[in-house]
Each structure stands twice: as C-alpha cells, then as structure tokens.
Design a protein around this motif. Structure first.
Motif, short mmCIF file in Angstrom:
data_model
loop_
_atom_site.label_atom_id
_atom_site.label_comp_id
_atom_site.label_asym_id
_atom_site.label_seq_id
_atom_site.Cartn_x
_atom_site.Cartn_y
_atom_site.Cartn_z
N LEU A 22 -2.10 94.25 -22.06
CA LEU A 22 -0.82 94.03 -21.42
C LEU A 22 0.22 93.55 -22.45
CD1 LEU A 22 0.70 94.15 -18.77
CD2 LEU A 22 0.02 91.79 -18.34
N ALA A 23 -0.18 92.66 -23.33
CA ALA A 23 0.74 92.18 -24.37
C ALA A 23 1.16 93.34 -25.27
CB ALA A 23 0.07 91.08 -25.19
N TYR A 24 0.21 94.19 -25.66
CA TYR A 24 0.48 95.35 -26.51
C TYR A 24 1.44 96.31 -25.81
CZ TYR A 24 -0.53 99.79 -28.91
OH TYR A 24 -0.44 100.99 -29.56
N ALA A 25 1.13 96.64 -24.56
CA ALA A 25 1.95 97.60 -23.81
C ALA A 25 3.35 97.04 -23.55
CB ALA A 25 1.26 97.98 -22.50
N THR A 26 3.45 95.75 -23.27
CA THR A 26 4.75 95.15 -23.02
C THR A 26 5.58 95.14 -24.30
OG1 THR A 26 3.79 93.74 -21.30
CG2 THR A 26 5.94 93.09 -22.16
N ARG A 27 4.95 94.86 -25.42
CA ARG A 27 5.66 94.86 -26.70
C ARG A 27 6.19 96.25 -27.01
NH1 ARG A 27 1.86 92.93 -29.80
NH2 ARG A 27 1.28 94.90 -30.76
N ILE A 28 5.42 97.29 -26.72
CA ILE A 28 5.84 98.67 -27.01
C ILE A 28 6.93 99.13 -26.05
CG2 ILE A 28 5.11 101.08 -26.96
CD1 ILE A 28 2.41 100.22 -27.92
N THR A 29 6.76 98.85 -24.76
CA THR A 29 7.67 99.40 -23.75
C THR A 29 8.87 98.51 -23.47
OG1 THR A 29 6.49 98.37 -21.90
CG2 THR A 29 5.78 100.58 -22.58
N GLY A 30 8.66 97.19 -23.58
CA GLY A 30 9.73 96.26 -23.19
C GLY A 30 9.88 96.16 -21.68
N ASP A 31 8.96 96.76 -20.95
CA ASP A 31 9.02 96.79 -19.49
C ASP A 31 7.68 96.33 -18.93
OD1 ASP A 31 9.11 97.41 -16.79
OD2 ASP A 31 9.80 99.46 -17.06
N GLY A 32 7.67 95.16 -18.30
CA GLY A 32 6.43 94.59 -17.78
C GLY A 32 5.76 95.44 -16.72
N TRP A 33 6.57 96.05 -15.84
CA TRP A 33 5.99 96.88 -14.77
C TRP A 33 5.34 98.14 -15.35
CZ3 TRP A 33 5.42 94.53 -10.37
CH2 TRP A 33 6.31 93.54 -9.99
N LEU A 34 6.03 98.77 -16.26
CA LEU A 34 5.47 99.97 -16.90
C LEU A 34 4.22 99.60 -17.69
CD1 LEU A 34 5.51 102.93 -17.74
CD2 LEU A 34 7.18 102.33 -19.50
N ALA A 35 4.28 98.48 -18.39
CA ALA A 35 3.12 98.03 -19.17
C ALA A 35 1.92 97.81 -18.25
CB ALA A 35 3.47 96.75 -19.92
N GLU A 36 2.14 97.20 -17.12
CA GLU A 36 1.04 96.96 -16.16
C GLU A 36 0.46 98.28 -15.68
OE1 GLU A 36 -1.74 94.96 -14.32
OE2 GLU A 36 -0.14 93.81 -15.28
N ASP A 37 1.32 99.26 -15.40
CA ASP A 37 0.84 100.59 -14.98
C ASP A 37 -0.01 101.24 -16.07
OD1 ASP A 37 2.09 100.38 -12.55
OD2 ASP A 37 3.79 101.67 -13.09
N LEU A 38 0.44 101.14 -17.29
CA LEU A 38 -0.30 101.75 -18.40
C LEU A 38 -1.67 101.10 -18.58
CD1 LEU A 38 2.58 102.06 -21.03
CD2 LEU A 38 1.54 103.91 -19.72
N VAL A 39 -1.71 99.77 -18.48
CA VAL A 39 -2.98 99.04 -18.62
C VAL A 39 -3.94 99.41 -17.49
CG1 VAL A 39 -4.04 96.75 -18.58
CG2 VAL A 39 -1.99 97.15 -19.95
N GLN A 40 -3.42 99.47 -16.27
CA GLN A 40 -4.27 99.85 -15.14
C GLN A 40 -4.83 101.25 -15.32
OE1 GLN A 40 -5.39 97.94 -12.68
NE2 GLN A 40 -4.31 96.25 -13.66
N GLU A 41 -3.99 102.17 -15.78
CA GLU A 41 -4.46 103.54 -16.01
C GLU A 41 -5.52 103.58 -17.11
OE1 GLU A 41 -5.08 107.54 -15.67
OE2 GLU A 41 -4.01 106.23 -14.28
N ALA A 42 -5.31 102.80 -18.17
CA ALA A 42 -6.29 102.77 -19.27
C ALA A 42 -7.62 102.21 -18.78
CB ALA A 42 -5.75 101.92 -20.43
N LEU A 43 -7.58 101.15 -18.00
CA LEU A 43 -8.82 100.57 -17.48
C LEU A 43 -9.51 101.51 -16.48
CD1 LEU A 43 -7.67 96.87 -17.15
CD2 LEU A 43 -9.33 97.78 -18.77
N THR A 44 -8.71 102.27 -15.73
CA THR A 44 -9.28 103.27 -14.83
C THR A 44 -10.01 104.34 -15.62
OG1 THR A 44 -7.56 102.89 -13.19
CG2 THR A 44 -8.75 104.97 -13.04
#
Length: 166
Positions: A22-44
């Motif tokens: 989540l920290a990595y995705a948030t740093r890249i995107t700057g968007d917490g909601w998008l980062a959460e979606d990306l992390v959930q998809e990766a874990l799926t």
C-alpha cells in the motif's frame, strides 16, 4: 483442479505484505483509493497463483511487480480510450438526472392518489379543462370535482413536504 491458498495462509500473507504494498502503490499513484485497489488486485492474483507462495523468496518481488504492472496496464488502457468531449451548446442538456428523478417522484405521488382524484387532476391540469368541463366529462357534480381537486392537491402538497411519510 489447481490448488488454492487456504484462508489462514492468505490472511497471513496479507498481514505481512498489505502495508508495504500500500505504501509503494500510494507513493507511485498519489491516490490512496487507487493504491488500495491495486493492492487488492495484486493480493487476489497471489491467491490465484499458489505456486508463487511455494517459493517465499519470490513473493515480495512478484507482488511489487504485479502492482507496478497493474498501474502500467491501467495507464495504457486510459490512453487507448478517446477523451470525452462535451458539447457546450445552450440548447443541449448534458444531464437529465434531475428531470428523470422529478418525473419519477411525481409519477409515484400520482400513483398514490385514488383514481377519482387523479382523473380530476388530469382533466384540469393536463387537458386544460375548466372545473365545470371536467365535471361534465367525468359525469360528476361540479362540487364533487372541486372537492376532489382540492383534496388531490392537498395530498400532493403533503407528500412534497414530507416525502418519507408516504
């Protein structure tokens, strides 16, 4: 049938990898909601690929690569879509949501009236009949038509004041 991770294993992996991803995705995107979606998809995707879990040394780089690739795929998909262009003409309405909602509300309110009340309203307001003409067409006394019209308007007014009471 390929094996899948059990719930306990998945929860354990989520506990370890969710925060850093989540920290990595948030740093890249700057968007917490998008980062959460990306992390959930990766874990799926990790859940769908148990062979990755079998080699613990591969999990971390694999998950971070999946998050990065998901973001790249999202950017590519967005770039392929044509940009939306809005016509800014005065005579074209862009959004009919308000009119649709109002129409649905009025229809529901009219459906709540008795057929006798609704008939008088239709004659007077939709057909532009006078009260006398409406009474004649409905074959009822003029006083009855007047009472029904007054009661129908009162009921509609009460519904507008408190739409949840209906």
């Amino acid at each position: 049938m390929k094996p899948t991770l059990c719930e306990r294993e998945l929860r354990s992996l989520m506990a370890v990898y969710h925060r850093p991803l989540l920290a990595y995705a948030t740093r890249i995107t700057g968007d917490g909601w998008l980062a959460e979606d990306l992390v959930q998809e990766a874990l799926t995707r990790l859940w769908q690929r148990p062979e990755v879990v079998s080699n613990r040394a591969r999990i971390t780089p694999w998950l971070f690569t999946v998050v990065r690739n998901l973001l790249i795929d999202r950017a590519r998909a967005r770039a392929r879509r044509p940009h939306e262009v809005f016509d800014v003409c005065d005579n074209v309405q862009q959004d009919h949501a308000d009119e649709t909602l109002m129409s649905m509300t009025v229809t529901a309110m009219l459906d709540g009236l008795t057929p006798q009340h609704r008939e008088v309203l239709e004659h007077v307001y939709l057909r532009d009949s006078t009260l006398r003409q409406a009474a004649r067409e409905l074959n009822i006394p003029e006083g009855t038509a007047k009472s029904r019209l007054r009661n129908a308007l009162r009921l509609l007014r009460d519904d507008l004041r408190d739409p949840l009471a209906a």
